[in-house]
Design an enzyme around this catalytic site. Structure first.
Site, PDB file in Angstrom:
ATOM      1  N   VAL A   1     -24.875 -38.152  14.706  1.00  0.00           N
ATOM      2  CA  VAL A   1     -25.403 -37.542  15.932  1.00  0.00           C
ATOM      3  C   VAL A   1     -24.518 -37.920  17.124  1.00  0.00           C
ATOM      4  O   VAL A   1     -24.146 -37.053  17.930  1.00  0.00           O
ATOM      5  CB  VAL A   1     -26.876 -37.950  16.175  1.00  0.00           C
ATOM      6  CG1 VAL A   1     -27.338 -37.565  17.580  1.00  0.00           C
ATOM      7  CG2 VAL A   1     -27.787 -37.312  15.128  1.00  0.00           C
TER       8      VAL A   1
ATOM      9  N   THR B   1     -21.240 -36.016  16.980  1.00  0.00           N
ATOM     10  CA  THR B   1     -21.439 -34.607  17.301  1.00  0.00           C
ATOM     11  C   THR B   1     -21.777 -34.406  18.773  1.00  0.00           C
ATOM     12  O   THR B   1     -21.261 -33.490  19.416  1.00  0.00           O
ATOM     13  CB  THR B   1     -22.562 -34.017  16.417  1.00  0.00           C
ATOM     14  OG1 THR B   1     -22.219 -34.214  15.039  1.00  0.00           O
ATOM     15  CG2 THR B   1     -22.769 -32.540  16.685  1.00  0.00           C
ATOM     16  N   GLU B   2     -22.624 -35.258  19.300  1.00  0.00           N
ATOM     17  CA  GLU B   2     -23.091 -35.093  20.677  1.00  0.00           C
ATOM     18  C   GLU B   2     -22.027 -35.426  21.723  1.00  0.00           C
ATOM     19  O   GLU B   2     -21.843 -34.681  22.676  1.00  0.00           O
ATOM     20  CB  GLU B   2     -24.332 -35.964  20.926  1.00  0.00           C
ATOM     21  CG  GLU B   2     -25.583 -35.482  20.227  1.00  0.00           C
ATOM     22  CD  GLU B   2     -26.204 -34.251  20.873  1.00  0.00           C
ATOM     23  OE1 GLU B   2     -25.715 -33.780  21.916  1.00  0.00           O
ATOM     24  OE2 GLU B   2     -27.191 -33.761  20.312  1.00  0.00           O
ATOM     25  N   SER B   3     -21.369 -36.573  21.565  1.00  0.00           N
ATOM     26  CA  SER B   3     -20.495 -37.054  22.652  1.00  0.00           C
ATOM     27  C   SER B   3     -19.106 -37.479  22.201  1.00  0.00           C
ATOM     28  O   SER B   3     -18.286 -37.833  23.043  1.00  0.00           O
ATOM     29  CB  SER B   3     -21.157 -38.256  23.336  1.00  0.00           C
ATOM     30  OG  SER B   3     -21.201 -39.359  22.433  1.00  0.00           O
TER      31      SER B   3
END
Length: 196
Positions: free
Chosen positions: A70, A73-75
């Protein structure tokens, strides 16, 4: 005389085959090593976050590799990341979601500016994933809610077009961005599981 020549040619051919085989084996090992190094560089587990990830993974019962997937993918592991819609930090929490989690859900009192603190962002991002998993009972549905919001997911689950058998698991995600997001997190998760 002809017999000797054939034997010498046969021996030379055998040596050539053995050398070619040895070179290809060595090349294969080198290639695998280089590929593994590249994969580890792409799917890293930054040392500065490992303690927080381990702690909150245990505390909130969320798989460590999913947390890394996560965050990647996010940052891309940028603690100062800010999206065009205002999501902030490593796990890209929206300020309103963060304030709801801290003030209403856990009774902590934080300012939205704390979203850029890596430990705080990881703690509440992992708690939110745990909350969503407890609510939906399925990681893909929880990830869809993490990206598109629980309100959207709740409405999709009421529609047989998106939850065809009524089991509370989304079969078809209508938002293209959310579909891509869930696939991307799962791809990263698969790589983290493979490498670590």
């Amino acid at each position: 005389m002809v017999r000797m020549k054939r034997r010498t040619n046969g021996r030379a051919y055998g040596i050539a085959v053995a050398v070619a085989l040895a070179i290809s084996i060595v090349f294969g090992f080198v290639f695998d090593f280089v590929c593994a190094q590249i994969e580890h560089a792409i799917y890293k587990k930054p040392a500065e976050y490992q303690g927080y990830v381990s702690e909150y993974s245990l505390k909130y019962d969320v798989p460590e590799n999913l947390i890394y997937a996560v965050m990647k993918t996010e940052s891309g592991f940028d603690f100062a990341a800010r999206s065009s819609v205002g999501a902030q930090g490593l796990m890209q929490l929206m300020p309103n979601t963060f304030l709801w989690l801290t003030n209403d859900m856990l009774g902590d009192r934080y300012e939205a500016g704390m979203l850029y603190d890596p430990e705080t962002n990881i703690k509440y991002g992992v708690y939110y994933l745990s909350y969503l998993y407890d609510r939906y009972g399925n990681w893909d549905t929880a990830l869809a809610a993490y990206n598109a919001g629980p309100g959207n997911v709740d409405s999709w689950l009421k529609d047989s077009e998106y939850d065809s058998d009524g089991d509370g698991v989304i079969d078809k995600i209508p938002f293209r961005e959310t579909r891509k997001y869930v696939k991307k997190v799962n791809k990263s998760l698969k790589m983290y599981d493979k490498l670590y």
